[in-house]
Scaffold this motif. Structure first.
Motif, PDB file in Angstrom:
ATOM      1  N   UNK A 190      30.272  44.072  31.973  1.00  0.00           N
ATOM      2  CA  UNK A 190      30.482  45.526  32.053  1.00  0.00           C
ATOM      3  C   UNK A 190      31.823  45.944  31.446  1.00  0.00           C
ATOM      4  N   UNK A 191      32.488  45.028  30.766  1.00  0.00           N
ATOM      5  CA  UNK A 191      33.746  45.279  30.056  1.00  0.00           C
ATOM      6  C   UNK A 191      34.895  45.655  30.991  1.00  0.00           C
ATOM      7  N   UNK A 192      34.823  45.207  32.243  1.00  0.00           N
ATOM      8  CA  UNK A 192      35.942  45.390  33.164  1.00  0.00           C
ATOM      9  C   UNK A 192      36.997  44.317  32.881  1.00  0.00           C
ATOM     10  N   UNK A 193      38.210  44.543  33.379  1.00  0.00           N
ATOM     11  CA  UNK A 193      39.292  43.568  33.247  1.00  0.00           C
ATOM     12  C   UNK A 193      39.457  42.884  34.601  1.00  0.00           C
ATOM     13  N   UNK A 194      38.925  41.681  34.727  1.00  0.00           N
ATOM     14  CA  UNK A 194      38.945  40.974  36.009  1.00  0.00           C
ATOM     15  C   UNK A 194      40.255  40.204  36.148  1.00  0.00           C
ATOM     16  N   UNK A 195      40.948  40.384  37.277  1.00  0.00           N
ATOM     17  CA  UNK A 195      42.230  39.706  37.460  1.00  0.00           C
ATOM     18  C   UNK A 195      42.004  38.199  37.563  1.00  0.00           C
ATOM     19  N   UNK A 196      43.000  37.398  37.161  1.00  0.00           N
ATOM     20  CA  UNK A 196      42.805  35.939  37.135  1.00  0.00           C
ATOM     21  C   UNK A 196      42.469  35.326  38.484  1.00  0.00           C
ATOM     22  N   UNK A 197      43.073  35.835  39.546  1.00  0.00           N
ATOM     23  CA  UNK A 197      42.858  35.236  40.867  1.00  0.00           C
ATOM     24  C   UNK A 197      41.717  35.929  41.596  1.00  0.00           C
ATOM     25  N   UNK A 198      40.632  35.184  41.843  1.00  0.00           N
ATOM     26  CA  UNK A 198      39.583  35.678  42.723  1.00  0.00           C
ATOM     27  C   UNK A 198      39.830  35.136  44.123  1.00  0.00           C
ATOM     28  N   UNK A 199      39.330  35.854  45.128  1.00  0.00           N
ATOM     29  CA  UNK A 199      39.595  35.448  46.517  1.00  0.00           C
ATOM     30  C   UNK A 199      38.279  35.114  47.211  1.00  0.00           C
ATOM     31  N   UNK A 200      38.129  33.849  47.573  1.00  0.00           N
ATOM     32  CA  UNK A 200      36.960  33.402  48.335  1.00  0.00           C
ATOM     33  C   UNK A 200      37.422  33.036  49.732  1.00  0.00           C
ATOM     34  N   UNK A 201      36.653  33.464  50.732  1.00  0.00           N
ATOM     35  CA  UNK A 201      37.018  33.157  52.120  1.00  0.00           C
ATOM     36  C   UNK A 201      35.811  32.633  52.868  1.00  0.00           C
ATOM     37  N   UNK A 202      35.816  31.360  53.223  1.00  0.00           N
ATOM     38  CA  UNK A 202      34.832  30.821  54.152  1.00  0.00           C
ATOM     39  C   UNK A 202      35.272  31.193  55.574  1.00  0.00           C
ATOM     40  N   UNK A 203      34.384  31.007  56.498  1.00  0.00           N
ATOM     41  CA  UNK A 203      34.677  31.425  57.877  1.00  0.00           C
ATOM     42  C   UNK A 203      35.976  30.814  58.393  1.00  0.00           C
ATOM     43  N   UNK A 204      36.180  29.517  58.105  1.00  0.00           N
ATOM     44  CA  UNK A 204      37.362  28.830  58.633  1.00  0.00           C
ATOM     45  C   UNK A 204      38.662  29.242  57.919  1.00  0.00           C
TER      46      UNK A 204
END
Length: 217
Positions: A138-152
């Motif tokens: 979609x031609x967005x500018x995605x920041x380098x750091x994505x944030x994933x959070x498991x329950x723990x």
């Protein structure tokens, strides 16, 4: 100067770990933008609240008022925080349905922070094999750091560090101003953003009939 960030939260339960992560990211981005001497307006769109309107929009082709309003908010924003739970090793169907309801020009050059929640760390790659390609398309500018959070991960130092790193990256893009010396840069065509709610320019009827004599030729 005030900036505006829209938070898309696709959590289905209440309370929701997805909404919890979205709120943490929004607060961190607000602090990071404030640290740069600007204020931030945060608008949260809970996608489960517009689920029925999204289904109506997708099955009739006529956008419901709630979808129209959401489209306007997204295309008018200076940045987006997109958070989804992981279902069957990918983003949720509700999340994808909302993205499908957006105009293909809605996110041109938009800074986007991607994040996901899941019950297991086994799904952490969802950020890079599902969410990042989606927003890049979609031609967005995605920041380098994505944030994933498991329950723990909730309450851990590692998650807090990732939240603040990603927030800082998004804030830097949100407050950035275009720079360059006129005449020294190649002029690229500007990709405007569109909510998709307008009907576009209407061609006059007389112009449509120009050249027609009315005799069927």
């Amino acid at each position: 100067m005030s900036r505006k960030v829209v938070v898309l939260s696709a959590g289905l339960s209440q309370p929701s770990s997805t909404r919890l992560l979205a709120d943490q990211l929004a607060a961190a981005v607000a602090a990071a933008v404030g640290g740069r001497g600007e204020s931030l307006e945060v608008e949260v769109i809970e996608l489960r609240e517009v689920a029925t309107d999204l289904a109506t929009t997708m099955t009739t082709g006529l956008p419901a008022p709630a979808v129209v309003a959401a489209r306007e908010k997204v295309s008018d924003a200076d940045g987006v925080i997109a958070v989804t739970p992981v279902f069957t090793a990918s983003y949720s169907g509700l999340f994808k349905m909302f993205v499908d309801a957006l105009d293909t020009e809605a996110l041109n050059g938009m800074p986007v922070l991607i994040a996901a929640t899941a019950g297991s760390a086994r799904h952490s790659l969802v950020l890079d094999y599902a969410l990042r390609p989606l927003f890049t398309y979609l031609r967005a500018v995605v920041v380098p750091t994505g944030v994933f959070a498991a329950t723990e991960d909730f309450g851990s130092t590692g998650l807090t560090e990732r939240v603040h790193r990603a927030a800082s990256e998004l804030a830097q893009l949100v407050v950035a101003e275009p720079a360059g010396v006129q005449g020294f840069l190649r002029d690229e065509p500007v990709r405007h953003r569109s909510s998709g709610n307008g009907v576009g320019a209407v061609r006059p009827f007389s112009e449509l009939l120009a050249g027609h004599a009315g005799d069927g030729r």
